[in-house]
Design a protein around this motif. Sequence first.
Motif, short mmCIF file in Angstrom:
data_model
loop_
_atom_site.label_atom_id
_atom_site.label_comp_id
_atom_site.label_asym_id
_atom_site.label_seq_id
_atom_site.Cartn_x
_atom_site.Cartn_y
_atom_site.Cartn_z
N ASP A 1 0.82 -1.22 0.00
CA ASP A 1 0.00 0.00 0.00
C ASP A 1 0.85 1.26 0.00
O ASP A 1 0.57 2.23 0.71
CB ASP A 1 -0.93 0.00 1.22
N SER A 2 1.87 1.25 -0.83
CA SER A 2 2.80 2.39 -0.90
C SER A 2 2.87 2.90 -2.33
O SER A 2 2.74 2.13 -3.29
CB SER A 2 4.19 1.96 -0.42
N SER A 3 3.12 4.21 -2.48
CA SER A 3 3.13 4.80 -3.81
C SER A 3 4.11 5.97 -3.87
O SER A 3 4.55 6.49 -2.83
CB SER A 3 1.72 5.29 -4.18
N SER A 4 4.42 6.34 -5.11
CA SER A 4 5.26 7.52 -5.39
C SER A 4 6.65 7.41 -4.78
O SER A 4 7.29 8.41 -4.47
CB SER A 4 4.58 8.81 -4.90
N ASN A 5 7.13 6.18 -4.57
CA ASN A 5 8.49 5.97 -4.11
C ASN A 5 9.40 5.69 -5.31
O ASN A 5 8.95 5.17 -6.33
CB ASN A 5 8.54 4.80 -3.14
N SER A 6 10.67 6.02 -5.16
CA SER A 6 11.67 5.71 -6.18
C SER A 6 12.60 4.63 -5.63
O SER A 6 13.21 4.81 -4.58
CB SER A 6 12.47 6.96 -6.54
N ILE A 7 12.69 3.52 -6.37
CA ILE A 7 13.50 2.38 -5.94
C ILE A 7 14.45 2.05 -7.09
O ILE A 7 14.01 1.53 -8.13
CB ILE A 7 12.63 1.18 -5.58
#
Length: 442
Positions: free
Chosen positions: A303-309
Amino acid sequence: MTRSINKWALLALLVVLAMMHGSPARAEDELMGLQEIVDQANPGATLVLKPGTYQGPVVVNKPLTIRTEGEGNVELINRSQLPALSIDADGTTVAGLHITDGMVKETPTVLVRGHRAVLNGLYIRTGGDGIAVRDADEGLVTNTTIDWAAEGVRLADKGNGVDVFNGHRWRFMDNTIRDVHDGIYMENSDDTRVTGNRIERSRYGIHCMYTNRTVIERNEGSLNVTGAMVMTARQVSVIGNSFSKQSENVNSQGILLYDTHDSVLADNTVDGNRVGLYVELSTGNRLENNEVRYNFVGIQLLDSSSNSIAHNRFTGNVADAQARSSEDNRIIENYWDNFRGIDANGDGNSDISYAINPLFQELTKKRPAFQLFFQSPGMVFLEGLYQSDRDRWTTDAAPLMTPPMSENQIGDAEGRTLTGIAGLVLLGCTGTLFFWMRRRMS
């Protein structure tokens, strides 16, 4: 007759005096009173404690510097329910004390309520919180060791090594903390730096809640439930840490982000944990250049978003990744050693994307008992069949074909290059000299 009576009286007196001289003194009688020494000192004074054992509790209510003549030869013992040492005055420094406070209790061993306190080189054996900071700012704890002292106490009932509430701009540097509840716990405390500490056999090594701009850098954690837990926080930097062997508990992780935003996780090593990187309900974070190896699960995204990996290395994990409801992230150019891609144009990136199958996470969300089937042949077979809503799966759009080099590896490669160049220059000079000498001889 009188002379004989006098002899017997003298002999009896000598016996009584010998018994009084030979009777063992109680431990309490041998302890020196540190409070009296503190009370007699002028504000701003430096107290150099002579070797010996001192009685606590002690309250410092004026700015003082308290240090020892030598390392490890001054001990403060506390047998009361009060803190062994309370620092209420601003600008107080305490260095070199060994503090033994083994009674299990709610109060901490060292209580700091004064601003700009410095605790350096302490050795604390505690039955509560080792160091508690309350409504005090801009302090320093460095080169201090905190050990849990009481036996037979459950992990859940232990105190924290360091517990900070509403304390801003603190620094915790190069400390060792073992066998406590949380190693370093920070709540409502901003701009804190936690660097170079080692934390072992505790619940959460480093735990921050409701904090902003915390820096967690170059720490080592092993055999804890979780290495670093960042919860309900913003602009946290978790850089260059090593968290290993957090795998004994079903909820063990190397680094956990929960409700964390606009933060950076970079250049960390998470090795041999149940879950290497755990990210839930978190947005706007950057996870870069981390070494994630030999974990049961490399990374979990929930349930996570807009992260850069990007540019992380996932090697030797039982499962490289698991995800659920986390399709809106930028995931690119990571190395997944369980993935076999195709690089037709030779740019180092696979032309086939790496999609993280959500089946296991969806099943265990509805039926937690299904975790028993983690990576079982039947579960692997079902994941191979499951292709529903593939366009919504969390995906690395351009995974790397070979692992990227870490900063250390880049440094080693540069060092080898320079060594090679130096060798070629030396060889050229030697050849020139040899050729010149041959011409002179001819």
